[in-house]
Design a protein around this motif. Structure first.
Motif, PDB file in Angstrom:
ATOM      1  N   ILE A  79      24.671  60.682  38.588  1.00  0.00           N
ATOM      2  CA  ILE A  79      26.094  60.402  38.408  1.00  0.00           C
ATOM      3  C   ILE A  79      26.379  59.873  37.180  1.00  0.00           C
ATOM      4  CG2 ILE A  79      27.886  58.570  39.207  1.00  0.00           C
ATOM      5  CD1 ILE A  79      26.798  58.974  42.287  1.00  0.00           C
ATOM      6  N   PHE A  80      25.566  58.758  36.667  1.00  0.00           N
ATOM      7  CA  PHE A  80      25.594  58.052  35.493  1.00  0.00           C
ATOM      8  C   PHE A  80      25.521  58.995  34.229  1.00  0.00           C
ATOM      9  CE2 PHE A  80      24.043  53.862  37.284  1.00  0.00           C
ATOM     10  CZ  PHE A  80      25.319  53.874  37.903  1.00  0.00           C
ATOM     11  N   THR A  81      24.555  60.232  34.623  1.00  0.00           N
ATOM     12  CA  THR A  81      24.374  61.185  33.230  1.00  0.00           C
ATOM     13  C   THR A  81      25.830  61.983  33.447  1.00  0.00           C
ATOM     14  OG1 THR A  81      22.186  61.468  33.802  1.00  0.00           O
ATOM     15  CG2 THR A  81      23.344  63.036  32.843  1.00  0.00           C
ATOM     16  N   ALA A  82      26.468  62.496  34.626  1.00  0.00           N
ATOM     17  CA  ALA A  82      27.706  63.033  34.332  1.00  0.00           C
ATOM     18  C   ALA A  82      28.820  62.370  33.927  1.00  0.00           C
ATOM     19  CB  ALA A  82      28.050  63.293  36.008  1.00  0.00           C
ATOM     20  N   VAL A  83      28.731  60.997  34.140  1.00  0.00           N
ATOM     21  CA  VAL A  83      29.782  59.937  33.494  1.00  0.00           C
ATOM     22  C   VAL A  83      29.678  59.953  32.078  1.00  0.00           C
ATOM     23  CG1 VAL A  83      30.796  57.681  33.410  1.00  0.00           C
ATOM     24  CG2 VAL A  83      30.436  58.854  35.748  1.00  0.00           C
ATOM     25  N   SER A  84      28.518  59.837  31.670  1.00  0.00           N
ATOM     26  CA  SER A  84      28.068  60.127  30.157  1.00  0.00           C
ATOM     27  C   SER A  84      28.780  61.064  29.411  1.00  0.00           C
ATOM     28  CB  SER A  84      26.677  59.536  29.904  1.00  0.00           C
ATOM     29  OG  SER A  84      26.119  58.355  30.416  1.00  0.00           O
TER      30      SER A  84
END
Length: 135
Positions: free
Chosen positions: A62-67
């Motif tokens: 999720i955090f990779t996608a948000v980044s």
């Protein structure tokens, strides 16, 4: 959701497990997220000797996608993979992040070592979710 897409998403989660950094628990987990525009982001659990600094596979994806610019509501489906006897659900912290980034009806595919898949949803995983407050 189409069975071929589900199987591809689950296979992505299983494949990425090999990249897990889990020297303490020896418990690798992989996650694959399908976005609304059909991109796939993957993540693995990353442990640290200070266990509080450990990050789960679901939050890593999720955090990779948000980044990469994704924002709440971007998740079309999520798959979680581990080499476990029973289906492997996200932890409570990851469930809360899913509440923020997905819709209650977003499908969640849980797997286990024998390749079986259980379909549930964010809403079923977090029936009384603490939701975003208006400020």
């Amino acid at each position: 959701m189409d069975k071929v897409i589900i199987e591809k998403l689950v296979q992505e989660a299983r494949n990425v497990m090999k990249n897990s950094y889990s020297p303490y628990s020896k418990f690798p987990v992989g996650c694959a997220i399908l976005t609304q525009d059909d991109r796939i982001y993957t993540g693995v659990n990353v442990e640290n000797v200070s266990f509080g600094a450990t990050n789960c596979a679901e939050r890593s994806a999720i955090f990779t996608a948000v980044s990469d610019g994704e924002r709440p509501g971007f998740i079309k489906a999520i798959a979680v993979a581990g080499d476990t006897e029973s289906y492997l659900p996200p932890c409570s912290i990851c469930r809360q992040v899913l509440v923020e980034m997905a819709n209650p009806q977003t499908p969640v595919y849980l797997t286990r070592h024998d390749q079986q898949i259980l379909e549930t949803s964010v809403g079923e995983l977090v029936p009384l979710a603490f939701e975003k407050m208006e400020m």
